[in-house]
Design an enzyme around this catalytic site. Structure first.
Site, PDB file in Angstrom:
ATOM      1  N   THR A  64       0.832  -1.202   0.000  1.00 27.65           N
ATOM      2  CA  THR A  64       0.000   0.000   0.000  1.00 27.65           C
ATOM      3  C   THR A  64       0.867   1.254   0.000  1.00 27.65           C
ATOM      4  O   THR A  64       0.556   2.243  -0.678  1.00 27.65           O
ATOM      5  CB  THR A  64      -0.933   0.010   1.225  1.00 27.65           C
ATOM      6  OG1 THR A  64      -1.752  -1.162   1.182  1.00 27.65           O
ATOM      7  CG2 THR A  64      -1.813   1.246   1.239  1.00 27.65           C
ATOM      8  N   HIS A 118       2.000   1.881  -3.445  1.00 28.30           N
ATOM      9  CA  HIS A 118       0.936   2.534  -4.225  1.00 28.30           C
ATOM     10  C   HIS A 118       0.970   4.048  -3.997  1.00 28.30           C
ATOM     11  O   HIS A 118       0.885   4.846  -4.937  1.00 28.30           O
ATOM     12  CB  HIS A 118      -0.439   2.001  -3.801  1.00 28.30           C
ATOM     13  CG  HIS A 118      -0.776   0.646  -4.310  1.00 28.30           C
ATOM     14  ND1 HIS A 118      -1.000   0.379  -5.637  1.00 28.30           N
ATOM     15  CD2 HIS A 118      -0.953  -0.532  -3.658  1.00 28.30           C
ATOM     16  CE1 HIS A 118      -1.297  -0.907  -5.782  1.00 28.30           C
ATOM     17  NE2 HIS A 118      -1.268  -1.479  -4.592  1.00 28.30           N
TER      18      HIS A 118
END
Length: 346
Positions: free
Chosen positions: A44, A47
């Site tokens: 994450t 990202h």
């Protein structure tokens, strides 16, 4: 505590992040201040760092990101009784409301009003962070800081693998990022008969092998469906743990699962994925499970027990350590796939 601290800040709506000196956060009456000892880079975080479509629609710079950590409680709020200064902790990263229908029925992991540390709030890529005391998990004092910092993502792996029966089953783990690699170890500990790991990266497939995969498939060089069919004598796998987020791999996962099998999806595709619902779900009679976070705090108990018993050893997949100031090197390795878990030390 007053003063300044080092922190990795997602400073703009674009690629990258930067080191800044920011204020040490101040606690509220139900919160604690934690001195971060180790923090690990998650997919994450990648990202957010690379500023992909998902992060563009979700996060609002500037803010401190990061959500996987271990640390020491150094200050407690006036209403806090569950932890004290000196406790060695990690944290459940889902901040839940406690009042929605899901929370009121004990399904805190799917709270309709969830906020995530380091995504929706300031995170742990810093020397200190504040958190509600109710989100903390006390670690054994003998647990290494680096291992304690990856319990949160290990919880994702545990939740994914153990969302159905595993013992004696053939399990395919699609996508061997750090959580996929941990899922291999969890499946082994849970008694899987075979564990087939699939990825495009030989380095990470090697780590999956070290964690207990009985077979590895590089889908760039081998036909995954033909290879899985051969390994399972034409029957397919009983369980698919989808960790890749890639449309082609997800479709292959639904095609390789056997009739009556299970597909548990943890990955976050950035675009809608087309699958053959009629032939690959309905006519097969399979179970599809979306996995988010961890069962609070059931999964944490499972993670702690698996580590304490030695049934899962995370050592092979923790491959790199850097000072917090060298975070860019860690993110470069994650982007290239040339690492397992990367640990940063403030």
């Amino acid at each position: 505590m007053n003063g300044k601290m080092k922190a990795v800040v997602k400073h703009h709506s674009g690629f990258g992040a930067e080191m800044q000196m920011v204020d040490i956060p101040q606690i509220k009456e139900g919160e604690v201040l934690i001195k971060v000892k180790a923090t690990s880079i998650c997919g994450t975080d990648v990202h957010i760092y690379s500023w992909d479509e998902w992060s563009q629609s979700r996060v609002n710079p500037p803010y401190v990101f990061g959500h996987e950590f271990s640390g020491e409680v150094v200050e407690v709020g006036s209403n806090v009784t569950s932890v004290q200064c000196g406790d060695f902790v990690s944290a459940e990263t889902h901040l839940v409301c406690g009042t929605c229908p899901q929370c009121l029925t004990g399904q805190f992991h799917i709270c309709k009003n969830t906020k995530i540390i380091g995504v929706d709030t300031n995170g742990c890529f810093a020397e200190y962070l504040t958190l509600p005391a109710g989100n903390l998990w006390k670690n054994p004092k003998e647990m290494p800081f680096n291992v304690a910092s990856v319990q949160e993502p290990m919880g994702n792996a545990v939740h994914t693998v153990l969302s159905g029966e595993v013992a004696g089953k053939i399990v395919a783990v699609i996508g061997c990022g750090p959580i996929g690699i941990m899922a291999v170890g969890v499946a082994k500990a849970a008694g899987a008969a075979q564990i087939i790991a699939l990825d495009l990266n030989d380095y990470r497939l090697g780590l999956a092998k070290k964690m207990g995969a009985t077979s590895v498939i590089n889908s760039k060089n081998q036909n995954p469906l033909e290879t899985v069919s051969r390994l399972t004598h034409g029957n397919g796998v009983d369980v698919v743990c989808e960790m890749s987020g890639h449309a082609v791999a997800i479709d292959q996962g639904f095609k390789m699962v056997t009739n009556g099998g299970r597909v548990s999806i943890l990955s976050l595709p950035v675009r809608p994925v087309q699958i053959d619902v009629t032939n690959d779900i309905v006519f097969k009679g399979i179970t599809v499970k979306g996995i988010t976070g961890r069962l609070i705090f059931k999964t944490w108990q499972q993670v702690s027990s698996l580590l304490a018993s030695g049934q899962v050893d995370l050592t092979p997949m923790i491959t790199h350590h850097f000072p917090l100031e060298e975070f860019k090197t860690g993110f470069d390795l994650m982007l290239k796939g040339e690492c397992g878990k990367v640990i940063l030390h403030p």
